[in-house]
Each structure stands twice: as C-alpha cells, then as structure tokens.
Enzyme design. Structure first.
Site, short mmCIF file in Angstrom:
data_model
loop_
_atom_site.label_atom_id
_atom_site.label_comp_id
_atom_site.label_asym_id
_atom_site.label_seq_id
_atom_site.Cartn_x
_atom_site.Cartn_y
_atom_site.Cartn_z
N SER A 1 0.80 -1.22 0.00
CA SER A 1 0.00 0.00 0.00
C SER A 1 0.84 1.28 0.00
O SER A 1 0.31 2.34 -0.30
CB SER A 1 -0.98 0.02 1.19
OG SER A 1 -0.29 -0.07 2.40
N HIS B 1 2.32 4.63 4.09
CA HIS B 1 1.32 5.30 3.26
C HIS B 1 1.76 6.73 2.95
O HIS B 1 1.70 7.17 1.80
CB HIS B 1 -0.03 5.35 3.98
CG HIS B 1 -0.58 3.99 4.31
ND1 HIS B 1 -1.66 3.82 5.15
CD2 HIS B 1 -0.21 2.75 3.91
CE1 HIS B 1 -1.94 2.53 5.24
NE2 HIS B 1 -1.07 1.86 4.50
#
Length: 320
Positions: free
Chosen positions: A175, A227
């Site tokens: 991610s 992230h």
C-alpha cells in the site's frame, strides 16, 4: 494489523479512486499488462510465504492452525494473525521490513522485498483490488514504463519513511506503492489541469479518497508512515513523469488525417517537474543516509507518532 503478533500491515485503498476525472483526449490508450503482472507476483509471493510458513509443522498449541485442511498452507491462529496469514517470523525470514536487519545487518534489499509481501489473505485481497482499480486505469493512460517506475520508487519511498519511525515491528504490504499511485494521480491532475473536465469535482473526490485512507492509517498496527512516504513520493514523481502536452491537445482529436498539430508543455509543467525532481533526489538521499546511520525519526519529530496511531478509549498505541 496485530493480534498477538508484531506485523505492521499497510491498509488497502478505496475502489473509487480511479473515477476521479475524465480526460478530454482519448486517442492514446495503452493495453494494461504490468499491473496484472504485479497482481500475479503478489499472489504468487503470498503462496510461497504460506508454503514456507507451514503452520502444522510449527504449531506447538496442538491443532490451532486455521483451515488445517489446507495442510502446510493453513493459517496461523487468529489470535496471532487475524488477517488469515503467516507468522511474523516467516515474514521476517522471507524479506519483511525490519529496522534492525536493514541498519545493523546491512539488508537494504528489504526496502524492496517488503513491498511484495502481505500479512494475510484479507490484507492481500484489499491491496490487490485497489491495485487493479487504481493501476490499470493509470497504466492505460500513461503507459507501463512510467507507472512501473512510480510503483517501485514510491514503494521504496514508503519503506524508507516506515523504517525511520517503525523500528520495533515488521512491516509488509504494497500500500505504500498504492498510495504512491494516488499521489501521482493528484499531481497529474494538477499539472494537466486544463485538459480535464469537472476539475473541481475531480480534485475534491481524489482529496477525500486520500484523506479517508490516511485516516484509516491512524488505527493501531497499521503502518501509516509507509502510506505517507509512498503518497509524497508519488506526488513528486507525478510532476516529473506525468505531464502532458497542453497546446494542441484538443486539436489532435479533430485533425484531418496526416496533418500534424504542434504541441508543447507549459512553463509551469517544466518548473514543477524540476522542483519535484530536486526534492525527490534530496528526499531519497537524506532518507537513506538517516536510515543507515540508525536515526530514529521520533528523535526529530516527537509528535509524529500521532500520524500512525492516535490513542483512544478503545485502544492504546505501543510507541512503535
């Protein structure tokens, strides 16, 4: 993610991300093959990890492996890994991101390998669905080479920032790279502002999607630093790799056959691209130097732990 284990999972992104805009020019569309290949590689890597994990062989609690009928591919007990996946020791052994291994054992390759590992089936499905929905649209618009570069570099950028702050756990997941694609989408929208319809709506939609996903990252045991690092790296890379010619863009759609229309880049695209390139080089240089010198990011940013976990009455943050 953590349930008796020390795995930091990187959450998936919303499937609405690629509906953020409609480009006015549709003449050039690439066939997407790289993103599907990335999905296959991630799935294969998860199968390999589960093969080596072999829960029944290492289960000391007497039959507590989940889905034991799968044999050596059965999952760790849910109290250890609630995402239906392997043990943290297996992820560590096969390339999970761990600060001590990177800094003191000079295993910098973990900054890359951790991108291809996932903490469980739930983690894998969430990220792969997001990758397909976000990545295929971008690859069709921008080509496999630029999207491939963005995916890999943003994954590494996320790993670097994660390593500077997450120093007591194992971090895995794609991610960071997924947030990198979202960051590149945002900068691509900004630098190519004049060729989009519904500009404000597209911008607001994308910002809301990013904000929601970053907000999810403040839950405990989710590596929000990966992230953030991936998103910022992708945002800068978008200005460098994804500008589109502005003058003559619309004219190409209606030009007679064989007639060339001159096109060029705007001055602001060159400026944004140059500034972003300088910032990218500075970020990777400073980040890697700090990492391999063993710097703890919290020593320079005492409040940054709130970016990854905000304590509430329902949960506590462990400081990592």
């Amino acid at each position: 993610m953590r349930g008796g284990t020390d795995i930091e999972s990187r959450g998936g992104e919303k499937d609405r991300a690629t509906n953020y805009a409609v480009v006015q020019d549709r003449d050039t569309t690439w066939i997407s093959w790289l993103i599907p290949l990335f999905v296959v590689v991630n799935v294969v890597m998860f199968v390999v990890v589960m093969y080596f994990n072999n829960c029944p062989k290492h289960d000391d609690s007497g039959g507590s492996c989940v889905a034991r009928f799968l044999g050596r591919f059965s999952f760790q007990p849910l109290r250890e890994n609630p995402l239906f996946g392997p043990s943290s020791s297996t992820l560590q052994r096969l390339g999970g991101l761990e600060w001590n291994k990177v800094v003191h054992q000079h295993q910098g390759w973990r900054l890359i390998t951790c991108i291809w590992l996932h903490a469980g089936v739930v983690h894998l499905i969430a990220n792969m669905l997001s990758l397909v929905i976000i990545g295929i649209r971008l690859e069709q618009q921008c080509g496999f080479a630029r999207i491939g570069i963005i995916y890999l570099l943003t994954g590494i950028g996320g790993s670097i920032l994660s390593s500077l702050f997450i120093q007591g756990s194992i971090s895995v997941g794609a991610s960071g790279a997924l947030f990198g694609l979202l960051g590149a989408m945002l900068s691509e929208l900004i630098t190519n502002w004049s060729i989009y319809t519904n500009k404000v709506c597209a911008l607001l939609t994308l910002l809301v999607i990013v904000a929601i996903n970053l907000a999810v990252g403040i839950l405990p045991h989710v590596d929000n630093f990966a992230h953030i690092g991936g998103f910022l790296t992708g945002f800068l890379l978008g200005f460098v790799l994804l500008p589109r010619p502005q003058l003559g863009w619309m004219e190409r759609r209606s030009r007679p056959a064989g007639v060339r229309v001159n096109s060029k880049y705007k001055a602001h695209q060159y400026i944004l691209g140059l500034i972003s390139l300088v910032l990218l080089v500075a970020w990777f240089t400073v980040g890697l130097v700090m990492l391999f010198r063993g710097v703890n990011g919290y020593d320079h940013c005492h409040w940054c732990h709130y970016l990854s976990c905000v304590p509430t009455s329902r949960w506590k943050c462990d400081g990592n």
